[in-house]
Design an enzyme around this catalytic site. Sequence first.
Site, PDB file in Angstrom:
ATOM      1  N   SER A  36       0.978  -1.686  -0.206  1.00  0.00           N
ATOM      2  CA  SER A  36      -0.464   0.099   0.174  1.00  0.00           C
ATOM      3  C   SER A  36       1.372   0.819   0.409  1.00  0.00           C
ATOM      4  CB  SER A  36      -0.780   0.181   1.350  1.00  0.00           C
ATOM      5  OG  SER A  36      -0.370  -0.002   2.877  1.00  0.00           O
ATOM      6  N   LYS A  37       0.254   2.500   0.014  1.00  0.00           N
ATOM      7  CA  LYS A  37       0.475   3.602   0.249  1.00  0.00           C
ATOM      8  C   LYS A  37       2.301   3.848   0.533  1.00  0.00           C
ATOM      9  CE  LYS A  37      -1.584   7.359  -2.003  1.00  0.00           C
ATOM     10  NZ  LYS A  37      -2.645   8.491  -1.609  1.00  0.00           N
ATOM     11  N   ARG A  38       1.215   3.363   2.785  1.00  0.00           N
ATOM     12  CA  ARG A  38       2.905   3.536   3.410  1.00  0.00           C
ATOM     13  C   ARG A  38       4.075   3.060   2.699  1.00  0.00           C
ATOM     14  NH1 ARG A  38       2.653  -0.159   6.651  1.00  0.00           N
ATOM     15  NH2 ARG A  38       1.271  -2.327   6.268  1.00  0.00           N
TER      16      ARG A  38
END
Length: 467
Positions: A238-240
Amino acid sequence: MTLTTRFAPSPTGYLHVGGARTALFSWLYARKHGGKFILRIEDTDLERSTQESVNAILEGMSWLGLDYDAGPFYQTHHFDRYKEIIQQLLVQGDAYYCYCSKEELEQLRTEQMANKEKPRYNGKCRESDESQLDREPVIRFKNPVDGVVTITDLVKGDIVVANKELDDLIIARADGTPTYNLTVVVDDMDMKVTHVIRGDDHINNTPRQMNILKALGAELPKYAHLPMILGADGARLSKRHGAVSVMQFRDDGYLPEALLNYLVRLGWSHGDQEIFSIDEMVEYFDLDDVNVSASTFNMEKLLWLNHQYIMNGDPAHIARHLSWHIGQLGIDPANGPELVDVVKAQRERSKTLVEMAAASVYFYKDFDSYDEKAVKKNFTQGSDHVLACLHDQLVALTDWNGEAVHQIIIDLAETLGLNMGKVAQPLRVAICGSAVSPAIDVTVSLLGQEKTLARIEKAINYIRSLN
Ligand code: GLU
């Protein structure tokens, strides 16, 4: 029947690399078998779908070079067809109206959870007609109660699911809009999709979709569920974990073929080969060789691959991509050397096109300041004299070329009794602003006589102003 695959993203965000890998595998499979690849935008969730996201998907596909033979189709254009099929299922007794209220369903769920049962609809409205209730009904598919559904998954092998595990899913909401499982089934059937290749987060939907297809008398496609992509910490990517949107990789200076090469190896292998041209991918790709288990996204490896493609790719092709990055810096590439020559000069030292663009600005634009460290080390006392001598020689050079300049540097060093670095480094800082650049002969030849001389003059004045 023509082998047909599809990529069916929901336009609710950017094009994620996981989606891009699904698209790539579907595209490769179609290309390998001379089949057809369809792009279908699943935009029926009107609240979450945005035009911006549709654009991001189309832009991502085009940047990656994943061309489609049909589409983009939009599910919102097919509402009449979905209604027709829902009606057909109702008429033939494979669907029914359900009047159960939210509260009833909630209570059922609570009871089932308390009894440690899997929460599922109990089929209350399946046989009874509660149409007298003053409530807009949903429509449920009448899932078979007996028997099993066997998914012959081309990646995971046979998966057997008992029908009693599957409840009667909602195919139309109370407002009449169709749900995901219905729309996918109708489109896969109408578009004659023969191979459904998608993420394994959809595996729970597959037996339900197969049952609906069977009820419609449609031929079942083959399924291939791709394992998840994880971040370095083992959690779903994911984005993180950093960049996950395809266009972010473009912005960060990756070449599309490097990203494709990276993605094809995420969950697929062909011996121990790491670098694949698109033609090789098409030739070697097969669903049999897709891993069953999840794969981990490795940024370092992607960066390594990108550098390989930058170093070994066709310079004209790389230059086209570099041009975009140079443009992003507000620079007009017409004000300096041909980009293709810049690529040749910079590619060994640039892992990304962002690095390459940043390291090439001085070819096109005068810089405002010098690198401090480089000044301390190279603009020492007497370096103005060295630069002035160089200037005298370079002004007189009629045929400007790197070799001639190189020879002038060697000769001057000898005349002044200096080592070559004491001449070449002040020159480099003078013309580039820092002590890092391609070989000095390449750098001056790309920069040209006029800019080189002007920058030497500026540096002489600067050095004199220091002392
Ligand atoms: N629209 C679904 C998604 O974006 C994919 C549906 C499918 O591939 O069947 O997850």
